[in-house]
Design a protein around this motif. Sequence first.
Motif, mmCIF file in Angstrom:
data_model
loop_
_atom_site.group_PDB
_atom_site.id
_atom_site.type_symbol
_atom_site.label_atom_id
_atom_site.label_comp_id
_atom_site.label_asym_id
_atom_site.label_seq_id
_atom_site.Cartn_x
_atom_site.Cartn_y
_atom_site.Cartn_z
ATOM 1 N N ILE A 145 49.324 -19.603 49.379
ATOM 2 C CA ILE A 145 49.174 -18.407 48.525
ATOM 3 C C ILE A 145 48.716 -18.813 47.126
ATOM 4 O O ILE A 145 47.818 -18.190 46.539
ATOM 5 C CB ILE A 145 50.502 -17.620 48.470
ATOM 6 C CG1 ILE A 145 50.807 -16.995 49.843
ATOM 7 C CG2 ILE A 145 50.459 -16.540 47.390
ATOM 8 C CD1 ILE A 145 52.227 -16.483 49.989
ATOM 9 N N ALA A 146 49.332 -19.881 46.574
ATOM 10 C CA ALA A 146 48.959 -20.361 45.231
ATOM 11 C C ALA A 146 47.491 -20.789 45.189
ATOM 12 O O ALA A 146 46.776 -20.489 44.218
ATOM 13 C CB ALA A 146 49.864 -21.524 44.832
ATOM 14 N N CYS A 147 47.038 -21.473 46.235
ATOM 15 C CA CYS A 147 45.636 -21.921 46.289
ATOM 16 C C CYS A 147 44.678 -20.736 46.327
ATOM 17 O O CYS A 147 43.649 -20.736 45.634
ATOM 18 C CB CYS A 147 45.415 -22.804 47.515
ATOM 19 S SG CYS A 147 46.230 -24.406 47.407
ATOM 20 N N ILE A 148 45.008 -19.719 47.106
ATOM 21 C CA ILE A 148 44.164 -18.511 47.183
ATOM 22 C C ILE A 148 44.095 -17.839 45.816
ATOM 23 O O ILE A 148 43.021 -17.403 45.367
ATOM 24 C CB ILE A 148 44.703 -17.542 48.260
ATOM 25 C CG1 ILE A 148 44.511 -18.159 49.657
ATOM 26 C CG2 ILE A 148 44.002 -16.190 48.185
ATOM 27 C CD1 ILE A 148 45.266 -17.447 50.760
ATOM 28 N N MET A 149 45.244 -17.775 45.132
ATOM 29 C CA MET A 149 45.283 -17.178 43.781
ATOM 30 C C MET A 149 44.379 -17.951 42.811
ATOM 31 O O MET A 149 43.664 -17.356 41.999
ATOM 32 C CB MET A 149 46.723 -17.148 43.261
ATOM 33 C CG MET A 149 47.616 -16.148 44.002
ATOM 34 S SD MET A 149 49.379 -16.377 43.644
ATOM 35 C CE MET A 149 49.455 -15.856 41.930
ATOM 36 N N LEU A 150 44.396 -19.279 42.904
ATOM 37 C CA LEU A 150 43.591 -20.101 41.997
ATOM 38 C C LEU A 150 42.103 -20.021 42.326
ATOM 39 O O LEU A 150 41.264 -20.063 41.425
ATOM 40 C CB LEU A 150 44.075 -21.554 42.047
ATOM 41 C CG LEU A 150 45.407 -21.809 41.333
ATOM 42 C CD1 LEU A 150 46.028 -23.118 41.774
ATOM 43 C CD2 LEU A 150 45.227 -21.787 39.818
ATOM 44 N N ILE A 151 41.783 -19.915 43.612
ATOM 45 C CA ILE A 151 40.374 -19.778 44.019
ATOM 46 C C ILE A 151 39.766 -18.510 43.418
ATOM 47 O O ILE A 151 38.622 -18.508 42.939
ATOM 48 C CB ILE A 151 40.257 -19.765 45.564
ATOM 49 C CG1 ILE A 151 40.587 -21.155 46.130
ATOM 50 C CG2 ILE A 151 38.848 -19.346 46.000
ATOM 51 C CD1 ILE A 151 40.862 -21.171 47.624
ATOM 52 N N PHE A 152 40.551 -17.417 43.424
ATOM 53 C CA PHE A 152 40.051 -16.125 42.933
ATOM 54 C C PHE A 152 40.472 -15.819 41.496
ATOM 55 O O PHE A 152 40.274 -14.704 41.010
ATOM 56 C CB PHE A 152 40.516 -15.003 43.870
ATOM 57 C CG PHE A 152 39.900 -15.078 45.246
ATOM 58 C CD1 PHE A 152 38.578 -14.690 45.449
ATOM 59 C CD2 PHE A 152 40.616 -15.576 46.324
ATOM 60 C CE1 PHE A 152 37.995 -14.769 46.705
ATOM 61 C CE2 PHE A 152 40.037 -15.656 47.588
ATOM 62 C CZ PHE A 152 38.722 -15.252 47.781
ATOM 63 N N ASN A 153 41.073 -16.826 40.818
ATOM 64 C CA ASN A 153 41.508 -16.672 39.418
ATOM 65 C C ASN A 153 42.481 -15.503 39.230
ATOM 66 O O ASN A 153 42.373 -14.732 38.275
ATOM 67 C CB ASN A 153 40.294 -16.506 38.487
ATOM 68 C CG ASN A 153 39.454 -17.755 38.419
ATOM 69 O OD1 ASN A 153 39.971 -18.858 38.276
ATOM 70 N ND2 ASN A 153 38.144 -17.599 38.571
#
Length: 380
Positions: A275-283
């Motif tokens: 979830i954290a990685c997805i958040m960082l990918i999409f800022n």
Amino acid sequence: MKHSYSFPILLTSLLFVTISLSALNTQVPLWLVRNEFSLGQIGLVGSSYFTGNLIGTIFANWFINKFNARHTYTYSCIIFAVATIGLGFSMNFYSWIMWRFFIGIACAVTWVVIESCILLTGPVRTRGKMLAIYLTTYYLGTVLGQALLQYFPQDVLYFGLVITLLMGLAILFILLTHYKLPKRKKSSFNIMPMILNKPSRLGLTGCVIAGMLIGSLYSLLPAYYSHLGYSDIQVANWMILLILSGVIAQMPANWCADKFGRQRVLLIESLLMLIACIMLIFNWFDALAIILLGATIYTIYPISMAWACSCVKKQDIVAMNQAMLLTNTLGSLIAPAVIAFIMDKMNNAYLFVSFAIISLYFIMLLIKKRGTDAQPQQST
């Protein structure tokens, strides 16, 4: 333990080493970016450090047998200091690979010395608590290294002199301890049975994945933020947030792992990391995403370490410790170079895309194994 004061003195020495390593690990990519090295080259310099970790892990017991624990630790600190000063003499890609390689050897040997001292001289009933204190000290030192980075000189040579002073303090404190490790037989690096031990295999896989993630973070995250236009102080602040999240999560995560099962906690952590990685990918909510990333990535290793150690007899714990360090280092060695190459060819966001793929793979392994929770009894 006969000399009870040796443990806090050992941790104080570790603190000086960790502050030095943390500051250097963030500053090296920033120096390389400033001197217009490509992401691929930065990744290879990062991998050379982890190659040194690998070599240091393999030969650590040989050094300990030859020079004893405290002297081995002392020589490792001297190598760290000399190699850091060596960085200041040439901003050359190949020389930096060599010096980072030597720093990697020195760090791995100090970790084997410290962890072996704790595992072999600490009482069985307090060993888990001592390891938790050790890891918390290590991560606090990492946070301090980031916080103090703004006070370190920017010049590479002067930076090396500050590191030399900190290493001198680390040596002073280790020589005040009374640790003595028993000499081991020639086959001291007999870790294949540990790697092939089926009950501990998923724990060792967690160690590999933790190495891949943490190695890539240290090697590439400072460069990622630098390419976004962040100043050195801002980069250090993001690293502090990341690592501090891991420090705060240590005790709660390990408590949950003991209470609810290591496999279950690792599965939840892997989902949160995804979830954290997805958040960082999409800022999306970058600060929250970095907190989640730090809290999960930095707790995968100790939980996986406890899992693997719980599957072997007491006399095999040091061999398992070496196996864990080796697998962790292999992950740290391979991932930064591969991910840096992908980032170079695609874009910076692929740092987190790569992390998402790794976490998804670990989730699949944990779900596949869900029938058997990793809570075997510790052999004595």
